[in-house]
Motif scaffolding. Sequence first.
Motif, short mmCIF file in Angstrom:
data_model
loop_
_atom_site.label_atom_id
_atom_site.label_comp_id
_atom_site.label_asym_id
_atom_site.label_seq_id
_atom_site.Cartn_x
_atom_site.Cartn_y
_atom_site.Cartn_z
N PRO A 1 170.94 59.29 71.01
CA PRO A 1 169.76 58.40 70.11
C PRO A 1 168.37 59.28 69.93
CG PRO A 1 169.93 57.88 72.61
CD PRO A 1 171.08 58.80 72.35
N PRO A 2 167.78 58.98 68.92
CA PRO A 2 166.83 59.93 68.60
C PRO A 2 165.62 59.75 69.68
CG PRO A 2 166.72 57.75 67.28
CD PRO A 2 167.96 57.87 68.09
N PRO A 3 165.20 60.94 70.22
CA PRO A 3 164.17 60.92 71.22
C PRO A 3 162.87 60.20 70.86
CG PRO A 3 163.78 62.68 69.68
CD PRO A 3 165.01 62.12 69.44
N GLN A 4 162.60 59.29 71.94
CA GLN A 4 161.47 58.29 72.02
C GLN A 4 160.14 58.79 72.13
OE1 GLN A 4 162.01 54.89 71.38
NE2 GLN A 4 164.02 55.46 70.81
N GLU A 5 159.46 58.63 71.16
CA GLU A 5 157.87 59.23 71.29
C GLU A 5 157.44 58.44 72.37
OE1 GLU A 5 156.46 61.49 69.82
OE2 GLU A 5 158.12 62.12 68.51
N PRO A 6 156.66 59.21 73.34
CA PRO A 6 155.86 58.44 74.39
C PRO A 6 154.57 57.66 73.76
CG PRO A 6 155.47 60.73 74.39
CD PRO A 6 156.49 60.71 73.43
N PRO A 7 154.12 56.34 74.39
CA PRO A 7 153.09 55.59 73.64
C PRO A 7 151.94 56.57 73.56
CG PRO A 7 153.72 54.83 76.12
CD PRO A 7 154.96 55.69 75.52
N GLN A 8 151.31 56.43 72.32
CA GLN A 8 150.22 57.23 72.21
C GLN A 8 148.64 56.39 72.64
OE1 GLN A 8 150.06 60.30 71.08
NE2 GLN A 8 152.33 60.24 71.42
N ARG A 9 147.94 56.93 73.31
CA ARG A 9 146.44 56.31 73.64
C ARG A 9 146.02 56.61 72.46
NH1 ARG A 9 145.06 55.49 78.89
NH2 ARG A 9 146.48 56.05 80.52
N PRO A 10 144.94 55.60 71.99
CA PRO A 10 144.00 55.81 70.92
C PRO A 10 143.13 57.03 71.21
CG PRO A 10 143.88 53.42 71.86
CD PRO A 10 144.74 54.33 72.84
N GLN A 11 142.94 57.86 70.31
CA GLN A 11 142.25 59.17 70.53
C GLN A 11 140.64 58.72 70.34
OE1 GLN A 11 143.72 62.05 71.10
NE2 GLN A 11 145.39 60.57 71.28
N ALA A 12 140.00 59.68 70.90
CA ALA A 12 138.44 59.42 70.69
C ALA A 12 137.83 59.27 69.38
CB ALA A 12 137.79 60.68 71.51
N GLY A 13 138.38 60.16 68.42
CA GLY A 13 137.97 60.17 67.20
C GLY A 13 136.81 61.11 67.35
N ARG A 14 135.95 60.77 66.22
CA ARG A 14 134.42 61.18 66.07
C ARG A 14 133.58 60.70 67.09
NH1 ARG A 14 130.57 59.53 62.50
NH2 ARG A 14 131.86 58.37 61.20
N LEU A 15 132.70 61.29 67.83
CA LEU A 15 131.72 60.70 68.98
C LEU A 15 130.60 61.10 68.63
CD1 LEU A 15 133.78 61.98 72.14
CD2 LEU A 15 133.63 59.60 71.27
N MET A 16 130.02 61.08 67.47
CA MET A 16 128.81 61.31 66.89
C MET A 16 128.46 60.26 65.78
SD MET A 16 126.64 63.20 68.36
CE MET A 16 125.30 63.09 67.25
N TRP B 1 123.40 48.17 67.56
CA TRP B 1 123.92 48.55 69.07
C TRP B 1 125.53 48.44 68.89
CZ3 TRP B 1 122.05 49.98 73.99
CH2 TRP B 1 120.69 50.25 73.87
N ILE B 2 126.22 47.91 67.81
CA ILE B 2 127.71 47.85 67.67
C ILE B 2 128.04 49.29 67.60
CG2 ILE B 2 127.53 48.23 65.27
CD1 ILE B 2 130.19 46.40 65.26
N LYS B 3 127.26 50.43 67.37
CA LYS B 3 127.66 51.81 67.17
C LYS B 3 127.52 52.40 68.77
CE LYS B 3 125.64 53.12 63.01
NZ LYS B 3 124.39 53.66 62.35
N PHE B 4 126.57 51.79 69.78
CA PHE B 4 126.65 52.12 71.14
C PHE B 4 128.21 51.67 71.66
CE2 PHE B 4 125.90 50.50 75.48
CZ PHE B 4 125.54 51.71 76.10
N THR B 5 128.30 50.49 71.40
CA THR B 5 129.73 50.15 71.86
C THR B 5 130.97 50.94 71.33
OG1 THR B 5 129.15 47.68 72.11
CG2 THR B 5 131.22 48.04 71.95
N ALA B 6 130.84 51.30 70.12
CA ALA B 6 131.95 51.86 69.40
C ALA B 6 132.04 53.41 69.99
CB ALA B 6 131.66 52.11 68.04
N LEU B 7 131.17 53.87 70.49
CA LEU B 7 131.27 55.20 71.12
C LEU B 7 131.98 55.37 72.30
CD1 LEU B 7 127.36 56.34 70.94
CD2 LEU B 7 129.22 57.58 69.66
N PHE B 8 132.17 54.26 72.95
CA PHE B 8 133.13 54.14 74.30
C PHE B 8 134.30 53.74 73.95
CE2 PHE B 8 128.61 53.25 75.72
CZ PHE B 8 128.54 54.33 76.90
N LEU B 9 134.42 53.05 72.81
CA LEU B 9 135.76 52.72 72.39
C LEU B 9 136.60 53.63 71.60
CD1 LEU B 9 134.88 49.04 71.78
CD2 LEU B 9 136.11 49.88 73.90
N GLY B 10 135.86 54.79 70.94
CA GLY B 10 136.45 55.62 70.08
C GLY B 10 136.78 55.04 68.80
N ARG B 11 135.46 54.25 68.24
CA ARG B 11 135.73 53.44 67.02
C ARG B 11 134.44 53.86 66.37
NH1 ARG B 11 140.54 51.60 65.44
NH2 ARG B 11 139.64 49.61 64.55
#
Length: 410
Positions: free
Chosen positions: A41-56, A222-232
Motif C-alpha cells: 500500500p502507498p505510504p501513509q502520510e503522518p497527520p500534519q499539524r497546522p503550521q504557524a504561518g506568518r507571525l507578524m 483584537w482578533i489579530k491578537f487571537t490569530a497570532l496564537f492560532l497561526g491564522r
Amino acid sequence: MATMLHRQSSESAGLTSLAAWALLSVCLSLCGCRSRPAPPPPPQEPPQRPQAGRLMTEVRYAKGFSVEAGDGFTRVRVTRPWRGAQTSFEYLLIPRDGEPPAEVGEAHVMRVPVQSVVAMSTTHLPHLEMLDCLDRLVGVNDISHVYSPEVIELHRQGTVVSVGREGTVDLEQLAATEPELVFDVALGQADADNYRTMLDGGFSVAVNGEWTEDTPLARAEWIKFTALFLGRVAEAERVFDAIAAEYERLAKLTAEVTARPLVFAGNEFQGTWYVPGGASYLAQFFHDAGARYVWDDDSSTGSITIDFEAVLERAREADDWFLHSGGFADLGGLAAADERYGLLKAVREQRVYCNDAQLSPAGRNAYFESGIMHPEQVLADLIHILHPELLPEHQLTWYRRIPPATEANR
C-alpha cells in the motif's frame, strides 16, 4: 471388436489425459495468481499539524497590544490588560519546531499554533468562529452564558465543556480539557480575576484586553491578537480589513450631516444610572453615526454613575434613547419600571431602542458576545435609526425599537 474397444479405450485415455492437463493448467494459473505478492500500500502520510504561518501583523487601531518580530520568534505585549493597569504581559511565540531565545526574561514562551484552547470570555468565541478554529475549542467558562448555537451544539456533543461558573474557574475541570492555551480577561481585581490562579496551576494563559479599547474598530482588531496564537494571521487580516473598510465607508456617510440628533444611552440599576462616558467606544459610535451625545463634554472612557436627576437635566429633550439592557417588551414595561421615564422626550415620542434584537431561547444576548466583532453592522443600525435617508434599505440587526405600550401595560 477387441480392436474397436482398444481404440475407444485409447481415445478415452487420451481425452482423460488432455482434461487432466487442462485442469492442471487452470490450477497452476490460479495458484500462480494467488501466490503473486500484492503491491504494498502507498505510504501513509503522518497527520500534519497546522503550521504557524506568518507571525507578524500591523496593529492599526488597538492601543492595548503590540507585535514585534524577533529572531525566530514574535514578541506580543499586552500593555493595557485592564483600565489603569500597571501590569503588562509579554508573550514570545515560537513555531512548534523552533527554539526560544536564550534570554526570555519574564515573558511567557508559547509554541504556536496552539491546538486546543479554552475561552474564558464569550467575546473570544467570535474570533474562533471567524478564523475557522472552533475545532480547537475544548472549553468555555460557563456554557449558560453562551449565545453561539455552534458552541452550544459542541457542548451538547461533549466536545466543549464548562470549566467554571459565573466567572470562577475549576482547575480540575480545566485540567481535564488539557488546553494548550487559555484565553482570559482580567479586571485588575484580585478577588475577580482568574489568570493568576491558572498560571500558578501550570496553565498557559493569554490575557485579552479588548474591553479597555476606546473605539469600536480598536476592539474588533483584537482578533489579530487571537490569530497570532492560532497561526491564522492572514485570515484575521482579511476579516478585519473588510470590517474596517465597511465601517469607515459608513462613517463617511455622516461626516457632512448638519442635523445631528441628540441622543443618550444607559439605564438605571438599583437606584444608580450607568451611562457611557463621553470618550467611550459607545460615544464614538454615536459620533460616527451622526449624532450628538449628551455627555460629549465628559472625558471618561468607561461608564459613569449618576442619579436620575442628572439624567433628566441633560437628557430630558434628547431625541433618542439607547438601552443596553433591560429586556422591556414595550414602553409600558419601561414606564412601570419608573414612571419618571415619561418625562423624557424620547419616551414620549416613542424613540427608545434596545440592543437585544437577537436573544437566544435561554435569553442570552448576541450583542454582548458577537457585536464587538461587527462594529460595521452596529454602526449601520445606528445610522439607519438616526438618519434613515442615508441607509433606507437597511434592516436592523442588533437594535430594535421598543414598541408602544400594549393594553396590558398601559
